[in-house]
Design a protein around this motif. Structure first.
Motif, PDB file in Angstrom:
ATOM      1  N   VAL A   1     -15.132  -1.015   8.183  1.00 54.08           N
ATOM      2  CA  VAL A   1     -13.648  -0.781   7.761  1.00 54.08           C
ATOM      3  C   VAL A   1     -12.543  -0.882   8.986  1.00 54.08           C
ATOM      4  O   VAL A   1     -12.726  -0.436   9.952  1.00 54.08           O
ATOM      5  N   GLN A   2     -11.730  -1.509   8.623  1.00 52.01           N
ATOM      6  CA  GLN A   2     -10.630  -1.941   9.718  1.00 52.01           C
ATOM      7  C   GLN A   2      -9.160  -1.721   8.766  1.00 52.01           C
ATOM      8  O   GLN A   2      -8.810  -2.286   7.629  1.00 52.01           O
ATOM      9  N   LEU A   3      -8.271  -0.962   9.638  1.00 52.73           N
ATOM     10  CA  LEU A   3      -6.869  -0.539   8.894  1.00 52.73           C
ATOM     11  C   LEU A   3      -5.952  -1.032   9.935  1.00 52.73           C
ATOM     12  O   LEU A   3      -6.050  -0.676  11.052  1.00 52.73           O
ATOM     13  N   VAL A   4      -4.998  -1.856   9.504  1.00 53.82           N
ATOM     14  CA  VAL A   4      -3.979  -2.310  10.748  1.00 53.82           C
ATOM     15  C   VAL A   4      -2.616  -2.167  10.133  1.00 53.82           C
ATOM     16  O   VAL A   4      -2.326  -2.621   8.934  1.00 53.82           O
ATOM     17  N   GLU A   5      -1.817  -1.003  10.620  1.00 51.87           N
ATOM     18  CA  GLU A   5      -0.435  -0.720  10.497  1.00 51.87           C
ATOM     19  C   GLU A   5       0.467  -1.774  11.075  1.00 51.87           C
ATOM     20  O   GLU A   5       0.595  -1.930  11.983  1.00 51.87           O
ATOM     21  N   SER A   6       1.519  -1.795  10.328  1.00 55.74           N
ATOM     22  CA  SER A   6       2.791  -2.588  10.801  1.00 55.74           C
ATOM     23  C   SER A   6       4.072  -2.066  10.055  1.00 55.74           C
ATOM     24  O   SER A   6       3.823  -1.419   9.191  1.00 55.74           O
ATOM     25  N   GLY A   7       5.290  -2.448  10.776  1.00 55.94           N
ATOM     26  CA  GLY A   7       6.407  -2.194  10.107  1.00 55.94           C
ATOM     27  C   GLY A   7       7.181  -0.993  10.525  1.00 55.94           C
ATOM     28  O   GLY A   7       8.424  -0.806  10.135  1.00 55.94           O
ATOM     29  N   THR A  27     -14.201  -2.393  -0.192  1.00 55.69           N
ATOM     30  CA  THR A  27     -13.600  -2.570  -1.471  1.00 55.69           C
ATOM     31  C   THR A  27     -12.353  -1.895  -1.466  1.00 55.69           C
ATOM     32  O   THR A  27     -12.447  -0.741  -1.944  1.00 55.69           O
ATOM     33  N   PHE A  28     -11.107  -2.277  -1.305  1.00 58.70           N
ATOM     34  CA  PHE A  28     -10.099  -1.709  -1.400  1.00 58.70           C
ATOM     35  C   PHE A  28      -9.851  -0.760  -2.691  1.00 58.70           C
ATOM     36  O   PHE A  28      -9.490   0.317  -2.391  1.00 58.70           O
ATOM     37  N   GLY A  53      -6.773   4.506  -7.397  1.00 64.20           N
ATOM     38  CA  GLY A  53      -6.289   3.248  -7.781  1.00 64.20           C
ATOM     39  C   GLY A  53      -4.941   3.344  -8.017  1.00 64.20           C
ATOM     40  O   GLY A  53      -4.134   2.499  -8.684  1.00 64.20           O
ATOM     41  N   GLY A  54      -4.311   4.427  -7.459  1.00 61.54           N
ATOM     42  CA  GLY A  54      -2.611   4.531  -7.772  1.00 61.54           C
ATOM     43  C   GLY A  54      -2.203   5.558  -8.778  1.00 61.54           C
ATOM     44  O   GLY A  54      -1.175   5.648  -9.066  1.00 61.54           O
ATOM     45  N   THR A  55      -3.247   6.209  -9.698  1.00 58.55           N
ATOM     46  CA  THR A  55      -3.008   6.908 -10.675  1.00 58.55           C
ATOM     47  C   THR A  55      -2.458   8.164 -10.219  1.00 58.55           C
ATOM     48  O   THR A  55      -1.421   8.902 -10.922  1.00 58.55           O
ATOM     49  N   TYR A  56      -2.698   8.632  -9.113  1.00 58.63           N
ATOM     50  CA  TYR A  56      -2.392  10.039  -8.586  1.00 58.63           C
ATOM     51  C   TYR A  56      -1.530   9.926  -7.292  1.00 58.63           C
ATOM     52  O   TYR A  56      -2.218   8.939  -6.198  1.00 58.63           O
ATOM     53  N   GLY A  73      -3.783  -4.139  -4.646  1.00 61.07           N
ATOM     54  CA  GLY A  73      -5.084  -4.510  -4.658  1.00 61.07           C
ATOM     55  C   GLY A  73      -5.222  -5.858  -4.326  1.00 61.07           C
ATOM     56  O   GLY A  73      -6.260  -6.388  -3.798  1.00 61.07           O
ATOM     57  N   ALA A  74      -4.492  -7.001  -4.898  1.00 59.85           N
ATOM     58  CA  ALA A  74      -4.772  -8.108  -4.505  1.00 59.85           C
ATOM     59  C   ALA A  74      -4.466  -8.360  -3.077  1.00 59.85           C
ATOM     60  O   ALA A  74      -5.223  -9.403  -2.627  1.00 59.85           O
ATOM     61  N   LYS A  75      -3.728  -7.624  -2.554  1.00 53.67           N
ATOM     62  CA  LYS A  75      -3.396  -7.999  -1.092  1.00 53.67           C
ATOM     63  C   LYS A  75      -4.216  -7.008  -0.157  1.00 53.67           C
ATOM     64  O   LYS A  75      -4.216  -7.035   1.129  1.00 53.67           O
TER      65      LYS A  75
END
Length: 122
Positions: A1-7, A27-28, A53-56, A73-75
């Protein structure tokens, strides 16, 4: 698992920023995710979380009505839109993935973490 923050960055009070967290290695769409922040000398606190998946979506009281968590999800990317920023929002912001158990706003409930992006409101 890799998570990269930006912004992150420096913004004046009342301004806006959008944080991004690019995810890979899992699997995001199958993972719940969240944003945390940590100011110097303070504990890491949960800011917002997104489940099923964004429901809550959940937010800490201090950011309700100002911040919005979302995902693409696509990105394979998690976002945090931050509006009406205040000096007290200044902190390092982290994204986290894989909720395990307990209260979403506690850092111990999340398995994987990014390195963080600095937000300064001044």
């Amino acid at each position: 698992v890799q998570l990269v923050e930006s912004g992150g960055g420096l913004v004046q009070p009342g301004g806006s920023l959008r944080l991004s967290c690019a995810a890979s290695g899992f699997t995001f769409s199958s993972y719940d995710m969240s944003w945390f922040r940590q100011a110097p000398g303070k504990e890491r606190e949960g800011v917002a979380a997104i489940f099923s998946g964004g429901t809550y979506q959940y937010y800490t009281d201090s950011v309700k009505g100002r911040f919005t968590i979302s995902q693409d999800g696509a990105k394979s990317t998690l976002y945090l839109q931050m509006n009406s920023l205040k000096p007290e929002d200044t902190a390092m912001y982290f994204c986290a993935a894989d909720f395990t158990a307990g209260t979403w706003s506690r850092s111990t409930a999340w398995e994987s973490w990014g390195q963080g992006t600095q937000v300064t409101v001044s």
